[in-house]
Design an enzyme around this catalytic site. Structure first.
Site, mmCIF file in Angstrom:
data_model
loop_
_atom_site.group_PDB
_atom_site.id
_atom_site.type_symbol
_atom_site.label_atom_id
_atom_site.label_comp_id
_atom_site.label_asym_id
_atom_site.label_seq_id
_atom_site.Cartn_x
_atom_site.Cartn_y
_atom_site.Cartn_z
ATOM 1 N N LYS A 224 0.516 -21.332 -46.068
ATOM 2 C CA LYS A 224 0.686 -23.540 -46.094
ATOM 3 C C LYS A 224 -0.169 -23.987 -46.695
ATOM 4 C CE LYS A 224 3.130 -22.209 -42.088
ATOM 5 N NZ LYS A 224 3.499 -23.276 -40.298
ATOM 6 N N CYS A 445 7.792 -29.068 -30.738
ATOM 7 C CA CYS A 445 8.331 -27.792 -31.301
ATOM 8 C C CYS A 445 10.035 -27.687 -30.757
ATOM 9 C CB CYS A 445 8.233 -26.243 -31.699
ATOM 10 S SG CYS A 445 8.889 -25.157 -29.810
ATOM 11 N N CYS A 490 6.631 -21.057 -27.124
ATOM 12 C CA CYS A 490 5.756 -20.144 -27.528
ATOM 13 C C CYS A 490 4.699 -19.999 -28.067
ATOM 14 C CB CYS A 490 7.304 -18.452 -27.959
ATOM 15 S SG CYS A 490 7.162 -18.939 -29.926
ATOM 16 N N CYS A 494 4.047 -23.448 -33.136
ATOM 17 C CA CYS A 494 4.487 -24.087 -34.125
ATOM 18 C C CYS A 494 4.146 -25.922 -34.001
ATOM 19 C CB CYS A 494 6.150 -25.022 -33.985
ATOM 20 S SG CYS A 494 6.739 -22.622 -34.757
HETATM 21 FE FE1 SRM Z 1 6.992 -22.517 -37.261
HETATM 22 C C1 SRM Z 1 8.909 -19.286 -36.660
HETATM 23 C C2 SRM Z 1 10.175 -24.401 -36.496
HETATM 24 C C3 SRM Z 1 6.175 -25.423 -38.032
HETATM 25 C C4 SRM Z 1 3.454 -21.621 -36.446
HETATM 26 N N1 SRM Z 1 8.990 -21.817 -36.685
HETATM 27 C C5 SRM Z 1 9.402 -20.938 -36.704
HETATM 28 C C6 SRM Z 1 10.526 -20.465 -36.625
HETATM 29 C C7 SRM Z 1 11.241 -20.474 -37.911
HETATM 30 C C8 SRM Z 1 11.160 -19.576 -35.664
HETATM 31 C C9 SRM Z 1 11.868 -18.194 -35.836
HETATM 32 O O1 SRM Z 1 11.127 -17.568 -36.821
HETATM 33 O O2 SRM Z 1 13.031 -17.087 -36.323
HETATM 34 C C10 SRM Z 1 11.156 -21.783 -36.014
HETATM 35 C C11 SRM Z 1 12.427 -22.212 -35.913
HETATM 36 C C12 SRM Z 1 13.354 -23.145 -34.730
HETATM 37 C C13 SRM Z 1 14.472 -23.791 -35.074
HETATM 38 O O3 SRM Z 1 15.092 -23.617 -34.198
HETATM 39 O O4 SRM Z 1 14.391 -24.498 -35.706
HETATM 40 C C14 SRM Z 1 10.093 -22.387 -36.471
HETATM 41 N N2 SRM Z 1 7.514 -24.304 -37.558
HETATM 42 C C15 SRM Z 1 9.143 -24.262 -36.803
HETATM 43 C C16 SRM Z 1 9.441 -25.931 -36.955
HETATM 44 C C17 SRM Z 1 10.809 -26.727 -37.333
HETATM 45 C C18 SRM Z 1 8.635 -27.006 -35.805
HETATM 46 C C19 SRM Z 1 8.749 -28.416 -35.560
HETATM 47 O O5 SRM Z 1 8.419 -28.556 -34.370
HETATM 48 O O6 SRM Z 1 8.600 -29.145 -37.205
HETATM 49 C C20 SRM Z 1 8.405 -26.727 -38.364
HETATM 50 C C21 SRM Z 1 8.822 -26.189 -39.989
HETATM 51 C C22 SRM Z 1 7.869 -26.193 -40.775
HETATM 52 C C23 SRM Z 1 8.131 -26.628 -42.357
HETATM 53 O O7 SRM Z 1 8.927 -27.582 -42.408
HETATM 54 O O8 SRM Z 1 8.349 -25.379 -43.260
HETATM 55 C C24 SRM Z 1 7.554 -24.714 -37.907
HETATM 56 N N3 SRM Z 1 4.910 -23.537 -37.833
HETATM 57 C C25 SRM Z 1 4.855 -24.612 -37.920
HETATM 58 C C26 SRM Z 1 3.530 -24.649 -37.353
HETATM 59 C C27 SRM Z 1 2.720 -25.794 -37.539
HETATM 60 C C28 SRM Z 1 2.258 -26.272 -39.534
HETATM 61 O O9 SRM Z 1 2.907 -25.035 -40.621
HETATM 62 O O10 SRM Z 1 1.587 -27.144 -39.831
HETATM 63 C C29 SRM Z 1 3.272 -23.032 -37.526
HETATM 64 C C30 SRM Z 1 1.421 -23.202 -37.002
HETATM 65 C C31 SRM Z 1 0.527 -23.219 -37.997
HETATM 66 C C32 SRM Z 1 0.887 -21.778 -38.366
HETATM 67 O O11 SRM Z 1 1.463 -21.385 -39.380
HETATM 68 O O12 SRM Z 1 -0.135 -20.685 -38.260
HETATM 69 C C33 SRM Z 1 4.272 -22.481 -37.312
HETATM 70 N N4 SRM Z 1 5.969 -20.778 -37.012
HETATM 71 C C34 SRM Z 1 5.044 -20.487 -36.209
HETATM 72 C C35 SRM Z 1 5.036 -18.627 -36.674
HETATM 73 C C36 SRM Z 1 3.228 -17.807 -35.771
HETATM 74 C C37 SRM Z 1 2.979 -17.304 -37.573
HETATM 75 C C38 SRM Z 1 1.963 -16.629 -37.104
HETATM 76 O O13 SRM Z 1 1.730 -16.891 -38.291
HETATM 77 O O14 SRM Z 1 1.807 -15.889 -36.478
HETATM 78 C C39 SRM Z 1 5.702 -18.314 -36.732
HETATM 79 C C40 SRM Z 1 6.693 -16.702 -35.971
HETATM 80 C C41 SRM Z 1 5.996 -15.881 -37.865
HETATM 81 O O15 SRM Z 1 6.145 -16.733 -38.242
HETATM 82 O O16 SRM Z 1 6.840 -14.577 -37.352
HETATM 83 C C42 SRM Z 1 7.339 -19.487 -36.826
HETATM 84 FE FE1 SF4 Z 2 8.369 -23.528 -30.477
HETATM 85 FE FE2 SF4 Z 2 7.472 -20.764 -30.982
HETATM 86 FE FE3 SF4 Z 2 9.992 -21.431 -32.020
HETATM 87 FE FE4 SF4 Z 2 8.161 -22.421 -32.624
HETATM 88 S S1 SF4 Z 2 9.014 -19.972 -32.637
HETATM 89 S S2 SF4 Z 2 9.781 -23.630 -32.493
HETATM 90 S S3 SF4 Z 2 6.503 -22.278 -31.540
HETATM 91 S S4 SF4 Z 2 9.861 -21.655 -29.602
#
Ligand code: SRM
Ligand code: SF4
Length: 598
Positions: A224, A445, A490, A494
């Site tokens: 990112k 999130c 969780c 996010c």
């Molecule tokens: Fe996220 C996975 C939603 C920003 C860290 N994230 C997911 C998934 C796709 C769940 C999945 O893997 O099955 C979620 C989908 C939920 C849904 O039903 O829509 C999801 N993430 C989101 C969003 C929609 C949250 C929001 O409130 O807006 C954001 C989408 C951003 C985009 O347009 O790309 C989103 N996710 C983030 C952020 C914040 C950021 O990027 O600035 C983080 C924390 C920063 C980081 O990446 O370290 C984040 N998402 C994660 C993680 C943990 C990653 C890790 O390093 O462990 C996962 C799980 C994974 O990747 O295995 C994840």
């Molecule tokens: Fe929220 Fe966790 Fe789903 Fe990200 S992976 S959208 S932090 S519940």
């Protein structure tokens, strides 16, 4: 150690193609196979099921209620009126809402497998893309949301576009699967790589695969990038794998300081996972900013962990190489680039300026508060979907998705201001002036019902929690204090809870771990304050903190500054006990998902 199963899937995928096309055309199946599910993420879509219906359907021995989330990506959150209208029409045909994301993207939920091609094809033909919105590649590039026409904002936006174009994956599979072979080329003119850099960074299998940066195996994990202009850290650069901060001299951007190794995901029960803030790498003149990013990305490509995905993000590579070792490797890849020590970086806030502002070119912009980024028409509440649809259709104004999941209406000529206000009022879209400053900046999130990883409610819970917190803030005279509340369902982080003043991290239905002590500027990690509180107890647990702040604060002191002066944050969010408590829930989820490709 052997490579992770996701590495195997990438290896065998023929440029991320796999059997996606066959699975899509198999009308007998409402979902796709595990390997294709991994590959689909690179194409910008996640397979999900409706968690609200899961238990009942299991009881009735029915298959899960499968559907897909489709994520569009646009550097710096820029969307034209026409592109918005296309998303509007596609969302009406699926779940009926548009979710603005906190990386300035757009998500559509509830897309059925049989409609995926129409939805992704429609987004691409609008000039946006879903390519690389998810998967082990560089994700949507974030940038300052405000459409201010000064040199710093204009350059940050240009840089976001350049970075985005440089790091698109190139395999023809995307065009073949979604666009019947009709390739949508990015504009390469502005992204020429200097030959001395390319010589050091080119992927081993570049010729074979046509992927000069990613090669056959792409990156070890998601990557990112964000750009923020001090004093506003809206893109939350310390949470990014790679952050850019401009150095501005006499109104002109001379270069950028790069920050590396931020990231918030923790994994249940894995003691060696934890959030990190990004740290300064070096400063490069503007002309070399994109090449410098390529050096960082390819260092991660070559040195990142490909056996254990839980430790595959750049933050762990930086930890294992050490910042000095990581820097030396990046510099080696930039033989003709004059790299200097990082410049000092100071931020004051992550907030959006909501309301009306001048752009600096005679036009105005209006930043509209969107509760939790969910654009929908609520019964007896704001009709965001209808309001934005009308503004795009009738006034043809472009939008910008902000990193706080609000929506900016941009390029408004002063003569149109009243019409915009009238449309917002007619659809009961709230004026943010009457809200507490904490409400304006709070974010949760997505979590239930769509997110397959959520352990608790988040988007559906935080507004109710904030109703109670608002009442306490007003009672204590703190309604103008920008105190940052963030919630997630969780520990993946996010909603970026680990650098908020208050972060609530879901661990089980109606149970949250509470973190305190991050900052409104996003530059400090919060510490674990309480392992478990119920959702209903949050306001009562928060109250004494707010009371102490109201009593002890100095003149003009923010909650973050007061906390930094008077308190010590609890343990960093990786204490053993915290992880052990999560493990139990994680075990229940185990087996339900193929190893996450993120
Ligand atoms: Fe996220 C996975 C939603 C920003 C860290 N994230 C997911 C998934 C796709 C769940 C999945 O893997 O099955 C979620 C989908 C939920 C849904 O039903 O829509 C999801 N993430 C989101 C969003 C929609 C949250 C929001 O409130 O807006 C954001 C989408 C951003 C985009 O347009 O790309 C989103 N996710 C983030 C952020 C914040 C950021 O990027 O600035 C983080 C924390 C920063 C980081 O990446 O370290 C984040 N998402 C994660 C993680 C943990 C990653 C890790 O390093 O462990 C996962 C799980 C994974 O990747 O295995 C994840
Ligand atoms: Fe929220 Fe966790 Fe789903 Fe990200 S992976 S959208 S932090 S519940």
């Amino acid at each position: 150690m052997s490579k992770s199963s996701v590495e195997e899937i990438k290896d065998q995928s023929s440029g991320l193609r796999g059997r996606i096309a066959q699975d899509l055309s198999n009308g007998a199946l409402s979902h796709v196979e595990d390997a294709e599910n991994v590959l689909l993420k690179f194409h910008g879509t996640y397979q999900q099921d409706d968690r609200d219906l899961r238990a009942q359907r299991t009881k009735e021995k029915l298959d899960k209620a499968w559907s897909f989330m489709v994520r569009s990506k646009m550097p710096g959150g820029r969307v034209s009126a026409e592109q918005w209208l296309i998303h509007h029409d596609l969302c009406v045909k699926s779940e009926g809402s548009i979710r603005l994301t906190n990386r300035q993207g757009i998500q559509l939920h509830g897309v059925l497998k049989g409609n995926l091609k129409e939805v992704i094809g429609g987004i691409c033909r609008s000039g946006l893309s879903t390519m690389g919105a998810c998967g082990d590649v560089v994700r949507n590039t974030m940038g300052p949301a405000a459409p201010v026409k000064d040199a710093a904002h204009l350059d940050a936006h240009l840089l976001a576009e350049e970075l985005s174009a440089r790091f698109l994956w190139r395999s023809q599979s995307y065009a073949d699967i979604w666009l019947d072979g009709e390739k949508v080329e990015p504009d390469w003119a502005s992204v020429v790589v200097s030959p001395s850099v390319r010589e050091k960074t080119i992927a081993p299998e570049a010729a074979e695969t046509g992927e000069p940066i990613y090669g056959k195996h792409y990156l070890p994990r998601k990557f990112k990038i964000g750009i923020a202009i001090p004093p506003c850290n809206d893109a939350d650069v310390y949470s990014q794998d790679l952050g850019f901060v401009p150095h501005i001299v006499a109104g002109k951007v001379e270069g950028y300081t790069l920050l590396v190794g931020g990231g918030f995901g923790m994994s249940h029960g894995q003691l060696n996972t934890r959030p990190f803030l990004a740290q300064p790498l070096f400063y490069v003149p503007r002309a070399h900013a994109v090449d410098a990013a390529e050096a960082v990305v390819t260092t991660q490509r070559d040195h990142g962990n490909r056996t254990e995905r839980k430790n595959a993000r750049l933050k762990y590579t930086v930890q294992s190489m050490g910042i000095e070792g990581f820097r030396a490797e990046c510099v080696r890849r930039l033989p003709s680039v004059p790299v200097e020590a990082p410049k000092p970086v100071h931020f004051a806030t992550v907030e959006d300026n909501l309301g009306w502002y001048e752009q600096g070119d005679g036009k105005l912009y209006c930043a509209v508060y969107v509760s939790m980024g969910r654009v929908t028409d609520r019964a007896n509440g704001p009709a965001y979907l209808s309001a934005f649809n009308e503004i795009a259709r009738e006034l043809k104004l472009p939008f910008i998705v902000t990193p706080n999941t609000n929506l900016i209406i941009a390029d408004v000529s002063p003569a149109l201001r009243d019409q915009v206000n009238a449309i917002l009022a007619r659809h009961s879209v709230p004026h943010s002036d009457g809200m507490t400053a904490a409400r304006r900046v709070a974010h949760a999130c997505v979590a239930l019902p769509t997110c397959g990883l959520s352990l608790s409610e988040s988007e559906r819970a935080l507004p109710g929690v904030m109703d109670h917190i608002d009442a306490i803030l007003r009672e204590l005279g703190l309604e103008k204090e920008p105190i940052l509340f963030r919630m997630t369902g969780c520990p993946n982080g996010c909603g970026r809870p680990y650098n908020a003043d208050f972060g609530f991290v879901g661990r089980a239905p109606n149970k949250y771990a509470m973190f305190i002590g991050g900052s409104i500027a996003g530059d400090r990690l919060a510490g674990l304050e309480q392992k478990t509180i119920t959702g209903d107890a949050i306001p009562a647990v928060v109250r004494p903190w707010l009371e102490s702040f109201a009593k002890e604060r100095g003149p003009g002191e923010t909650f973050s500054a007061w906390f930094g002066r008077t308190r010590k944050a609890g343990p960093a969010p990786d204490p053993e006990q915290f992880h052990i408590e999560f493990a139990e829930r994680a075990a229940k989820l185990a087996g339900q998902r193929v190893e996450a490709a993120g």
